[in-house]
Motif scaffolding. Structure first.
Motif, PDB file in Angstrom:
ATOM      1  N   LEU A 158      -6.018  10.269   1.842  1.00  0.00           N
ATOM      2  CA  LEU A 158      -4.569  10.919   2.380  1.00  0.00           C
ATOM      3  C   LEU A 158      -3.965   9.524   3.411  1.00  0.00           C
ATOM      4  N   LEU A 159      -4.869   8.845   4.482  1.00  0.00           N
ATOM      5  CA  LEU A 159      -4.263   8.176   4.574  1.00  0.00           C
ATOM      6  C   LEU A 159      -2.784   7.943   3.656  1.00  0.00           C
ATOM      7  N   LEU A 160      -2.836   7.188   2.500  1.00  0.00           N
ATOM      8  CA  LEU A 160      -2.518   6.328   1.833  1.00  0.00           C
ATOM      9  C   LEU A 160      -1.222   7.623   1.195  1.00  0.00           C
ATOM     10  N   GLY A 161      -1.117   8.650   1.694  1.00  0.00           N
ATOM     11  CA  GLY A 161      -0.678   9.612   0.977  1.00  0.00           C
ATOM     12  C   GLY A 161       0.623  10.121   1.452  1.00  0.00           C
ATOM     13  N   LEU A 162       0.633   9.296   2.885  1.00  0.00           N
ATOM     14  CA  LEU A 162       1.408   9.945   4.721  1.00  0.00           C
ATOM     15  C   LEU A 162       2.857  10.007   4.026  1.00  0.00           C
ATOM     16  N   SER A 163       2.876   9.145   3.088  1.00  0.00           N
ATOM     17  CA  SER A 163       4.803   8.885   2.395  1.00  0.00           C
ATOM     18  C   SER A 163       5.027  10.188   1.751  1.00  0.00           C
ATOM     19  N   ARG A 197       1.458  13.326  -2.817  1.00  0.00           N
ATOM     20  CA  ARG A 197       1.582  11.677  -4.097  1.00  0.00           C
ATOM     21  C   ARG A 197       0.484  10.976  -4.154  1.00  0.00           C
ATOM     22  N   PRO A 198      -0.279  10.578  -5.198  1.00  0.00           N
ATOM     23  CA  PRO A 198      -0.887   9.696  -5.361  1.00  0.00           C
ATOM     24  C   PRO A 198      -0.553   7.932  -5.300  1.00  0.00           C
ATOM     25  N   SER A 199       0.467   7.689  -4.312  1.00  0.00           N
ATOM     26  CA  SER A 199       0.912   6.752  -3.971  1.00  0.00           C
ATOM     27  C   SER A 199      -0.359   5.471  -3.392  1.00  0.00           C
ATOM     28  N   SER A 200      -1.368   5.860  -3.464  1.00  0.00           N
ATOM     29  CA  SER A 200      -2.684   4.951  -2.825  1.00  0.00           C
ATOM     30  C   SER A 200      -2.927   3.999  -4.280  1.00  0.00           C
ATOM     31  N   SER A 201      -2.461   3.933  -5.669  1.00  0.00           N
ATOM     32  CA  SER A 201      -2.892   3.466  -6.677  1.00  0.00           C
ATOM     33  C   SER A 201      -1.862   2.285  -6.656  1.00  0.00           C
ATOM     34  N   PHE A 202      -0.500   3.124  -5.695  1.00  0.00           N
ATOM     35  CA  PHE A 202       0.761   1.719  -5.454  1.00  0.00           C
ATOM     36  C   PHE A 202       0.228   0.726  -4.484  1.00  0.00           C
ATOM     37  N   VAL A 203      -0.531   0.810  -3.481  1.00  0.00           N
ATOM     38  CA  VAL A 203      -1.030   0.219  -2.275  1.00  0.00           C
ATOM     39  C   VAL A 203      -2.045  -1.245  -2.879  1.00  0.00           C
ATOM     40  N   ARG A 204      -2.825   0.374  -3.161  1.00  0.00           N
ATOM     41  CA  ARG A 204      -4.298  -1.429  -3.899  1.00  0.00           C
ATOM     42  C   ARG A 204      -3.201  -1.463  -4.872  1.00  0.00           C
ATOM     43  N   ASP A 205      -3.035  -1.703  -5.480  1.00  0.00           N
ATOM     44  CA  ASP A 205      -2.236  -2.872  -6.843  1.00  0.00           C
ATOM     45  C   ASP A 205      -1.135  -3.788  -6.159  1.00  0.00           C
ATOM     46  N   PHE A 206      -0.807  -3.529  -4.803  1.00  0.00           N
ATOM     47  CA  PHE A 206      -0.184  -4.240  -3.915  1.00  0.00           C
ATOM     48  C   PHE A 206      -0.897  -5.540  -3.719  1.00  0.00           C
ATOM     49  N   VAL A 207      -1.716  -5.321  -3.268  1.00  0.00           N
ATOM     50  CA  VAL A 207      -2.947  -5.390  -2.595  1.00  0.00           C
ATOM     51  C   VAL A 207      -3.134  -6.990  -3.314  1.00  0.00           C
ATOM     52  N   LEU A 331      -1.526   1.098   5.653  1.00  0.00           N
ATOM     53  CA  LEU A 331       0.133   1.822   6.575  1.00  0.00           C
ATOM     54  C   LEU A 331       1.154   1.401   6.381  1.00  0.00           C
ATOM     55  N   VAL A 332       1.394  -0.398   6.716  1.00  0.00           N
ATOM     56  CA  VAL A 332       2.215  -0.836   7.140  1.00  0.00           C
ATOM     57  C   VAL A 332       3.198  -1.137   5.095  1.00  0.00           C
ATOM     58  N   ILE A 333       1.138  -1.324   4.832  1.00  0.00           N
ATOM     59  CA  ILE A 333       2.497  -1.646   3.424  1.00  0.00           C
ATOM     60  C   ILE A 333       3.024  -0.735   2.720  1.00  0.00           C
ATOM     61  N   GLU A 334       2.699   0.600   1.984  1.00  0.00           N
ATOM     62  CA  GLU A 334       2.650   1.995   2.639  1.00  0.00           C
ATOM     63  C   GLU A 334       4.403   2.653   2.517  1.00  0.00           C
ATOM     64  N   LEU A 335       4.312   1.966   3.961  1.00  0.00           N
ATOM     65  CA  LEU A 335       6.051   1.658   4.546  1.00  0.00           C
ATOM     66  C   LEU A 335       6.558   1.150   4.040  1.00  0.00           C
ATOM     67  N   TRP A 336       6.059  -0.444   3.178  1.00  0.00           N
ATOM     68  CA  TRP A 336       6.838  -1.143   3.234  1.00  0.00           C
ATOM     69  C   TRP A 336       7.368  -0.705   0.946  1.00  0.00           C
ATOM     70  N   LEU A 337       6.492  -0.014   0.590  1.00  0.00           N
ATOM     71  CA  LEU A 337       6.463   0.825  -1.070  1.00  0.00           C
ATOM     72  C   LEU A 337       7.663   1.402  -0.718  1.00  0.00           C
ATOM     73  N   PHE A 338       7.197   2.609   0.849  1.00  0.00           N
ATOM     74  CA  PHE A 338       8.479   3.528   0.633  1.00  0.00           C
ATOM     75  C   PHE A 338       9.963   3.502   0.576  1.00  0.00           C
ATOM     76  N   VAL A 339      10.261   1.875   1.804  1.00  0.00           N
ATOM     77  CA  VAL A 339      11.465   2.406   1.333  1.00  0.00           C
ATOM     78  C   VAL A 339      12.587   1.218   0.436  1.00  0.00           C
ATOM     79  N   VAL A 340      10.899   0.349  -0.498  1.00  0.00           N
ATOM     80  CA  VAL A 340      11.363  -0.581  -1.570  1.00  0.00           C
ATOM     81  C   VAL A 340      11.737   1.045  -2.766  1.00  0.00           C
ATOM     82  N   ILE A 341      11.142   1.974  -2.813  1.00  0.00           N
ATOM     83  CA  ILE A 341      11.344   3.236  -3.232  1.00  0.00           C
ATOM     84  C   ILE A 341      12.304   4.092  -3.349  1.00  0.00           C
ATOM     85  N   THR A 342      12.794   3.869  -2.041  1.00  0.00           N
ATOM     86  CA  THR A 342      13.986   5.182  -1.246  1.00  0.00           C
ATOM     87  C   THR A 342      15.422   3.905  -1.708  1.00  0.00           C
TER      88      THR A 342
END
Length: 433
Positions: A158-163, A197-207, A331-342
């Motif tokens: 759920l932390l990685l779904g906040l965006s 939204r299942p953005s958690s996979s984005f964050v883990r793949d980024f890492v 959380l910061v990586i999630e924010l960065w991916l949100f910025v990029v997608i947006t």
């Protein structure tokens, strides 16, 4: 003797009363001190009264569950900018006219046994809200314990779904912390689960991609400045055919995001995270320019979707101190991916800081007092996004060390406060509301 009996007889007869204090054997009671006039509620008290009223009366999602209830964002921003009681009441009464009261129940109750089963199902908003409310009561109203448990459980799903939901769950949660409100906290969890939204996979793949980069690739590809990475994304031909570029952040389906995933990650991973604290600050700074310096040179148009990158960044700044180190990075990586997608969804506009510095402001108007006074008198004050952006810029002015000249943030806020009369939805759109 006779006179005494006569007095006793007269005193005992019905209808014979003496005036108070006339009995010489009873001391006179002291007169009560005058009570000070009762004062009205303080802004803090009124804020929480209104937050509780909103929580009980209006649904978290409204208008066919499309829109998010921004009441805590609106009242919280106004309160933290110094609003008086009457201003809070005015904002509440105006904004509540467009909200929906609680009209429907969930298809079924949400319980300890099945609360994970309804992610992304907005029709369960009432069930989730009641479920989280009950848990806060069971925790003796220590709502931060409840938040931590649910956000960090299940590998921080759920932390990685906040965006999700254009980062409204993330923004809502930040207001819960800033205002210390259990009601806003359970609403944030309700938004997180129903807008998931299942953005958690984005964050883990980024890492995974980032950690497996060779030393040579790191030296050649990584950029410390997020604005440089956004410029690389703007110029990239690899992303031009990605479906997300035309779908828009509001309408992109999970399937569309999945199709674009490899192209997005290949570019997003160009940001250097070796100095986590500095990278986080640089992202916060970059979102301020993405929100306020991406308009057309000849006309100040604020893109409704892009401004959410700034308010989401502000939210992350608020929430970070409450998270363990590992989850801060996530959380910061999630924010960065949100910025990029947006940014990609917003058709990758030019970001030009000179559009801020070239804005002329009279010397007497260069102050936060002026900006806030104008904001509270503007017709835009009833829009939570308007006040949220001003707050986010003021926070950057007070905390950021990234801008060479912090007055940049004040100038951004001045231009935003004075020139904003509505929103656009993409660089070619002229819509205002």
């Amino acid at each position: 003797m006779g006179n005494s009996n006569s007095a006793e007889s007269a005193a005992s007869e019905p209808g014979q009363f003496t005036t108070p204090g006339s009995n010489i054997n009873r001391p006179e009671l002291p007169k009560p001190l005058p009570r000070p006039p009762k004062k009205g509620a303080t802004p803090h008290e009124k804020l929480h009264q209104l937050l509780r009223a909103n929580h009980a009366t209006y649904s978290v999602l409204y208008h066919n569950r499309i829109y998010h209830n921004h009441m805590p964002h609106l009242l919280g921003s106004a309160y933290l900018l110094g609003a008086e009681v009457y201003q809070l009441i005015e904002l509440y009464e105006h904004y509540s006219k467009e909200l929906d009261g609680w009209k429907e129940d969930s298809p079924q109750e949400v319980t300890h046994f099945d609360w994970r089963d309804f992610y992304g199902k907005k029709e369960y908003q009432r069930g989730y809200r009641d479920f989280f409310d009950d848990l806060v009561v069971d925790a003796s109203f220590e709502w931060k314990r409840v938040i931590s448990k649910f956000l960090l459980d299940d590998d921080a799903t759920l932390l990685l779904g906040l965006s999700g939901g254009l980062a409204h769950p993330l923004i809502h949660l930040a207001y819960a912390y800033e205002l210390n409100s259990a009601e806003v906290a359970t609403e944030a969890l309700t938004l997180d689960t129903t807008c998931f939204r299942p953005s958690s996979s984005f964050v883990r793949d980024f890492v995974n991609i980032y950690e497996n980069m060779s030393i040579t690739d790191r030296a050649e590809k990584l950029e410390k400045d997020p604005l440089k990475v956004l410029q690389i994304i703007r110029e990239s031909t690899d992303i031009s055919n990605a479906p997300i570029s035309s779908a828009g952040a509001l309408g992109a389906s999970d399937d569309v995001l999945e199709q674009s995933k490899d192209a997005i990650l290949a570019l997003a991973v160009r940001l250097d995270f070796s100095d986590f604290q500095k990278t986080a600050q640089r992202i916060f700074h970059s979102t301020s320019l993405l929100a306020t310096a991406s308009h057309k040179p000849e006309k100040y148009n604020v893109d409704f979707v892009l401004l959410h990158t700034l308010t989401a960044a502000h939210a992350v700044q608020v929430i970070l101190p409450y998270l363990p180190k590992k989850h801060k990075t996530q959380l910061v990586i999630e924010l960065w991916l949100f910025v990029v997608i947006t940014y990609i969804s917003g058709q990758r506009p030019v970001i030009d800081e000179e559009r801020i510095w070239s804005y002329e402001v009279e010397k007497e108007n260069k102050s936060w007092d002026f900006i806030i006074r104008h904001a509270f008198s503007s017709e835009m004050r009833f829009d939570a996004h308007y006040l949220k952006v001003i707050r986010a810029l003021k926070t950057l002015y007070e905390t950021s060390t990234i801008a060479h000249d912090p007055s940049l943030y004040m100038l951004q806020a001045t231009q935003f406060a004075l020139e904003t009369h509505g929103w656009t939805f993409g660089p070619d759109d002229e819509h205002t509301e």
